[in-house]
Design a protein around this motif. Structure first.
Motif, short mmCIF file in Angstrom:
data_model
loop_
_atom_site.label_atom_id
_atom_site.label_comp_id
_atom_site.label_asym_id
_atom_site.label_seq_id
_atom_site.Cartn_x
_atom_site.Cartn_y
_atom_site.Cartn_z
N LEU A 1 0.97 -1.14 -0.02
CA LEU A 1 -0.09 -0.04 0.04
C LEU A 1 0.88 1.27 -0.18
CD1 LEU A 1 -2.41 -1.26 2.75
CD2 LEU A 1 -2.70 -1.12 0.11
N ASN A 2 1.06 1.89 -1.32
CA ASN A 2 1.82 3.15 -1.16
C ASN A 2 1.09 4.18 -1.40
OD1 ASN A 2 4.47 1.67 -1.07
ND2 ASN A 2 4.04 0.81 -3.08
N THR A 3 -0.18 3.96 -2.23
CA THR A 3 -0.95 5.05 -2.63
C THR A 3 -2.47 4.77 -2.11
OG1 THR A 3 -1.56 4.34 -4.82
CG2 THR A 3 0.28 5.87 -4.47
N TYR A 4 -3.37 5.84 -2.04
CA TYR A 4 -4.87 5.33 -1.82
C TYR A 4 -5.41 4.54 -2.86
CZ TYR A 4 -9.50 6.45 -0.95
OH TYR A 4 -10.89 6.36 -0.80
N GLU A 5 -4.85 4.66 -4.07
CA GLU A 5 -5.32 3.76 -5.29
C GLU A 5 -5.13 2.20 -4.96
OE1 GLU A 5 -3.96 6.84 -5.61
OE2 GLU A 5 -6.05 7.89 -5.92
#
Length: 199
Positions: free
Chosen positions: A56-60
Motif C-alpha cells: 500500500l503506497n497510494t490510496y489507489e
C-alpha cells in the motif's frame, strides 16, 4: 415424565461452544504456522488462494485489496516501540496491527487513510440519504492507534509516507465475527499481539 434441567443444558451448550471455538482456533493456528514456515513475501503469500497480500503506497492501491470478510495484518517499516510481534515479511516489514472485519478494504481505509475515509463516509451517506435511500454502512471510528491518543493514520502524509506499508489478508468469505476473532487469537498465540492492536 422426567424433568429437564436448564442449568445442565446451558452448561452443555457452553462446553460444546468452547470446544468448537478451540477447534476453529487450532485450524487457524495450523494454517498460519504453515504460511510462516514458507517464503514470507507478498508474492509468495498471495499464491495461496486463501491469502491476499498487497503493498500500500497510494490510496489507489486499496482497490486491489480483498474487500470481503477476513483477518487483516498491517505490516510496515515504521518503527514502533515495544512491538514484540514476530510476524514479518522478508523485505523488513513487520506487523504492527491485526484485526478482523466484514469489509476489509473499507476497514483498512479507516486505519491507513483516515482523513479520506472520514470525508468519503460522509459523502456516501449524504448521497444515499439525498437520493431517498437508506444508509447502513457501519462507521469505523475506533481505528489503529500508533500514538495512543490518535485514532487512525494517513500513510500518504507526514512521517508515515517515508515508510513502506503492506497488508496480508486471510480471506474468510461468509464468516462471522466470532469465527474471525478466533483467527485473531490464533495470530496472537503464534506471533504475539502487535503493538498498535490496543483493544
Amino acid at each position: 415424565m422426567p424433568p429437564y434441567d436448564i442449568g445442565a443444558m446451558k452448561a452443555s451448550l457452553h462446553d460444546a461452544q468452547e470446544e468448537a471455538l478451540r477447534n476453529i482456533r487450532n485450524q487457524f493456528s495450523e494454517f498460519m504456522r504453515g504460511l510462516s514456515d514458507g517464503e514470507m513475501t507478498i508474492a509468495s503469500l498471495s499464491r495461496n488462494r486463501l491469502v491476499n497480500g498487497r503493498y500500500l503506497n497510494t490510496y489507489e492501491d486499496l482497490t486491489s485489496v480483498y474487500s470481503s470478510p477476513g483477518l487483516y495484518i498491517i505490516c510496515t517499516t515504521f518503527p514502533m516501540e515495544d512491538n514484540e510481534c514476530t510476524f514479518g515479511l522478508h523485505d523488513g516489514l513487520r506487523a504492527i496491527y491485526r484485526g478482523e472485519c466484514a469489509t476489509v478494504m473499507r476497514r483498512l481505509e479507516s486505519h491507513l487513510f483516515n482523513v479520506r475515509y472520514c470525508s468519503g463516509y460522509d459523502n456516501r451517506k449524504a448521497e444515499k440519504l439525498d437520493s431517498g435511500g437508506k444508509f447502513s454502512e457501519p462507521y469505523y471510528g475506533a481505528c489503529m492507534k500508533i500514538d495512543p491518543g490518535v485514532s487512525g493514520i494517513n500513510i500518504d502524509q507526514g512521517e508515515y509516507a517515508n515508510h513502506s506499508w503492506a497488508v496480508v489478508v486471510l480471506k474468510m468469505f461468509r464468516s462471522s465475527s466470532a469465527l474471525r476473532k478466533q483467527a485473531e487469537l490464533a495470530f496472537d498465540d503464534l506471533f504475539g499481539k502487535p503493538a498498535a492492536s490496543r483493544e
